[in-house]
Design a protein around this motif. Structure first.
Motif, mmCIF file in Angstrom:
data_model
loop_
_atom_site.group_PDB
_atom_site.id
_atom_site.type_symbol
_atom_site.label_atom_id
_atom_site.label_comp_id
_atom_site.label_asym_id
_atom_site.label_seq_id
_atom_site.Cartn_x
_atom_site.Cartn_y
_atom_site.Cartn_z
ATOM 1 N N ASP A 177 0.810 -1.212 0.000
ATOM 2 C CA ASP A 177 0.000 0.000 0.000
ATOM 3 C C ASP A 177 0.848 1.269 0.000
ATOM 4 O OD1 ASP A 177 -2.338 -1.504 0.015
ATOM 5 O OD2 ASP A 177 -2.378 -1.579 2.196
ATOM 6 N N ARG A 230 2.410 -2.266 -6.384
ATOM 7 C CA ARG A 230 1.378 -2.900 -5.567
ATOM 8 C C ARG A 230 1.012 -4.270 -6.131
ATOM 9 N NH1 ARG A 230 -0.087 2.493 -5.331
ATOM 10 N NH2 ARG A 230 -1.590 2.331 -7.043
ATOM 11 N N ALA A 255 -2.742 -6.366 -7.120
ATOM 12 C CA ALA A 255 -2.755 -5.222 -6.194
ATOM 13 C C ALA A 255 -3.768 -5.373 -5.066
ATOM 14 C CB ALA A 255 -2.968 -3.900 -6.932
#
Length: 69
Positions: free
Chosen positions: A6, A14, A23
């Motif tokens: 994050d 990510r 992600a």
């Protein structure tokens, strides 16, 4: 708790730190080394050259104290 993925400034980082290269959760285990087969899978899924993905993982490894195999 904020996941390492994050804190990445972009979506590719990510994705590379997520287990399914999307992600999203779940994330990769923080202390597990990043293997060559993971690099190949990410390159295929993200449609990028394996060397570009390896270089990206190398930068992420330095940033987040990760290891590559």
């Amino acid at each position: 708790m904020l996941a390492l993925a994050d804190t990445c400034a972009d979506g590719i980082g990510r994705k590379l730190l997520s287990q399914d290269i999307d992600a999203l959760n779940p994330r990769l285990e923080p202390k597990s080394p990043i293997a060559d087969d993971r690099i190949a899978k990410a390159a295929n899924q993200l449609k990028r050259p394996p060397q570009a993905i390896r270089e990206r993982y190398e930068r992420l490894a330095k940033q987040f104290d990760r290891k590559l195999e």
